[in-house]
Design a protein around this motif. Structure first.
Motif, PDB file in Angstrom:
ATOM      1  N   HIS A   1      10.055 -17.430 -11.313  1.00  0.00           N
ATOM      2  CA  HIS A   1       9.692 -17.735 -12.694  1.00  0.00           C
ATOM      3  C   HIS A   1       9.780 -16.793 -13.878  1.00  0.00           C
TER       4      HIS A   1
ATOM      5  N   PHE B   1       6.789 -16.302 -17.168  1.00  0.00           N
ATOM      6  CA  PHE B   1       5.529 -16.650 -16.965  1.00  0.00           C
ATOM      7  C   PHE B   1       5.988 -16.766 -18.234  1.00  0.00           C
ATOM      8  N   ILE B   2       6.619 -15.486 -18.732  1.00  0.00           N
ATOM      9  CA  ILE B   2       6.158 -15.492 -20.720  1.00  0.00           C
ATOM     10  C   ILE B   2       5.940 -16.291 -21.613  1.00  0.00           C
ATOM     11  N   PRO B   3       6.815 -17.398 -21.236  1.00  0.00           N
ATOM     12  CA  PRO B   3       6.798 -18.739 -21.786  1.00  0.00           C
ATOM     13  C   PRO B   3       5.913 -19.401 -22.042  1.00  0.00           C
ATOM     14  N   LEU B   4       4.794 -19.701 -21.071  1.00  0.00           N
ATOM     15  CA  LEU B   4       4.101 -20.598 -20.072  1.00  0.00           C
ATOM     16  C   LEU B   4       3.494 -19.784 -20.945  1.00  0.00           C
ATOM     17  N   ILE B   5       2.796 -18.794 -20.940  1.00  0.00           N
ATOM     18  CA  ILE B   5       1.373 -17.725 -20.994  1.00  0.00           C
ATOM     19  C   ILE B   5       1.414 -17.847 -22.607  1.00  0.00           C
ATOM     20  N   TYR B   6       2.632 -17.932 -23.337  1.00  0.00           N
ATOM     21  CA  TYR B   6       2.426 -17.847 -24.229  1.00  0.00           C
ATOM     22  C   TYR B   6       2.101 -18.927 -24.969  1.00  0.00           C
ATOM     23  N   GLU B   7       2.574 -20.416 -24.349  1.00  0.00           N
ATOM     24  CA  GLU B   7       2.222 -21.685 -24.829  1.00  0.00           C
ATOM     25  C   GLU B   7       0.676 -21.886 -24.884  1.00  0.00           C
ATOM     26  N   ILE B   8      -0.149 -21.500 -23.574  1.00  0.00           N
ATOM     27  CA  ILE B   8      -1.327 -22.007 -23.507  1.00  0.00           C
ATOM     28  C   ILE B   8      -2.107 -21.527 -24.107  1.00  0.00           C
ATOM     29  N   LEU B   9      -1.424 -19.851 -24.543  1.00  0.00           N
ATOM     30  CA  LEU B   9      -1.790 -19.261 -25.167  1.00  0.00           C
ATOM     31  C   LEU B   9      -2.760 -20.141 -27.187  1.00  0.00           C
ATOM     32  N   LYS B  10      -1.173 -19.827 -27.440  1.00  0.00           N
ATOM     33  CA  LYS B  10      -0.998 -20.716 -28.463  1.00  0.00           C
ATOM     34  C   LYS B  10      -1.739 -22.003 -28.787  1.00  0.00           C
TER      35      LYS B  10
END
Lengths: 106, 325
Positions: B288, B290-299
């Motif tokens: 998977h 994970f970059i989009p997920l990491i970005y959304e969490i940080l956002k």
């Protein structure tokens, strides 16, 4: 763009399971996270919490940090609508996200 | 770099290796991690088709060149491919075991490949591996999906210079062979009929480990073995037959020992099924992005007033403590 600020800061120093947990009480944020989970994962806050605890997620944090520090991620980060500084190391990436959040609020 | 040169680093994990083998179409075998090369451990896993040894690469090791087993340059019975692509060594080590086995069912894809390359010299075999779309695709499907990880260093390692290498040990025609794609040919460690290669290989690997300084612990040993569930099921069937025969002779109370063994094996099957489920889940997470997920969490954290700022502050403290320790 200013010169990259060197630090040993990595994303896994920040996104610990404990840091993520309170966020998952917010249904709006959860809804924004669900589309980015692996296809086979359940769309629940518990599943997000479980994923955040996996070594694979930690590894993704470490390798994204390494890539950010290498300064080669600029184009990839543009898809998130982040400022030009976002590719400047972990610090640059984080401050770009903070700026973006402030702007969105206005 | 040409497209054929695009091989990704893969993790030395039994779940990954098992998935890789199944992906190439090979049935009936799996990969188990081994934590010690003692007799009991290996006895439990029999039949073992070969061992994969991962270690920190330290160059060509000139000091030990004198006591190494002889290289066989021309032996048509041994499949040996030179490694021509940096990151392919995990796949290369696995193929060294699969393609030298007389008992493993290779499946259509790999059987064709074996037939196709059989007359090629070692270097061309290496190129054939790197040019095989199927092998490359399967290998790359187990790399982490982060688009930027394709260097051979371990990204979680503090010293970025560490390189790792995989080699294979396997029995061929009653001799123990060492198959290392960075060598010029297969090394023959001498006669070892039947299962006795498993006793022979222990000291060889231990000697290799001893060449590293005391602190070096990044070794990894994996065994290509028969499908564990199938092995357990066959044992259960055999014991049940014995039990039946015994009870016909001595009555329904007989065979307590056999009943216990059957019970244990059934427990092992359940455990193995659980392990496979876990591995399948881990493999999905590995693939998977994970970059989009990491970005959304940080956002999300940035949007909740000051949460991210505070966490970054804590993170800096953590990073500093780590750097000083």
């Amino acid at each position: 763009p200013q010169a990259a600020q060197r630090s040993n800061l990595r994303l896994d120093h920040i996104l610990t399971p404990g840091a993520v947990a309170p966020l998952l009480n917010n249904p709006e944020i959860c809804a924004a996270l669900f589309p980015h989970l692996p296809e086979s994962s359940e769309r629940t806050p518990e599943e997000i919490q479980a994923i955040v605890r996996t070594p694979q997620f930690s590894q993704a944090l470490v390798s994204l940090s390494t890539a950010l520090e290498s300064g080669q991620l600029g184009p990839l980060l543009r898809q998130f609508g982040l400022g030009p500084n976002a590719g400047n190391g972990v610090e640059g990436f984080l401050s770009a996200i903070q700026e973006q959040a402030k702007k969105d609020k206005k | 770099m040409s497209d054929t040169g695009n091989w990704c680093l893969i993790e030395s994990d039994p779940g990954v290796f098992t998935g890789l083998i199944k992906g190439i179409g090979v049935q009936g075998v799996q990969v188990e991690e081994i934590y010690s090369i003692d007799k009991e451990t290996l006895e439990d896993l029999k039949p073992v088709h070969g061992l994969i040894f991962l270690f920190k690469w330290q160059g060509r090791d000139p000091a030990s060149a004198t006591n190494q087993a002889p290289i066989e340059y021309e032996n048509p019975d041994v499949f040996f491919a030179q490694q021509v692509i940096t990151n392919a060594c995990a796949t290369q080590a696995i193929l060294s075991i699969l393609l030298n086995s007389r008992t493993i069912e290779l499946g259509e894809e790999l059987s064709n490949f074996k037939a196709f390359v059989s007359d090629f010299p070692a270097e061309i075999k290496g190129h054939a591996i790197s040019n095989s779309d199927v092998i490359r695709a399967v290998h790359n499907s187990f790399s982490r999906s982060d688009p930027f990880i394709n260097e051979m260093n371990d990204p979680s390692s503090k010293e970025k210079e560490d390189l790792f290498h995989f080699i294979a040990y396997t029995p061929i025609n009653g001799c123990l062979y060492e198959l290392d794609g960075l060598q010029e040919g297969p090394r023959n460690h001498g006669p070892a009929p039947g299962d006795s290669w498993l006793e022979k290989v222990g000291p060889i690997i231990q000697e290799r480990m001893a060449r590293y300084e005391g602190g070096e612990i990044r070794f990894n040993l994996m065994a290509v073995v028969d499908d564990r569930i199938k092995v357990y099921q066959e044992k259960v069937a055999a014991y049940e037959e014995q039990l039946k025969a015994l009870q016909e002779k001595e009555g329904p109370e007989a065979g307590a020992w056999l009943k216990g063994e059957i019970e244990n094996l059934r427990g092992d099957i359940v455990k193995e099924e659980g392990k496979r489920e876990k591995q399948a889940r881990e493999n999905k997470l590995r693939r998977h992005n994970f970059i989009p997920l990491i970005y959304e969490i940080l956002k999300g954290l940035a949007q909740e007033d000051g949460r991210l700022e505070g966490l970054v502050e804590e993170g800096r403290t953590r990073a500093k403590a780590e750097a000083e320790s």
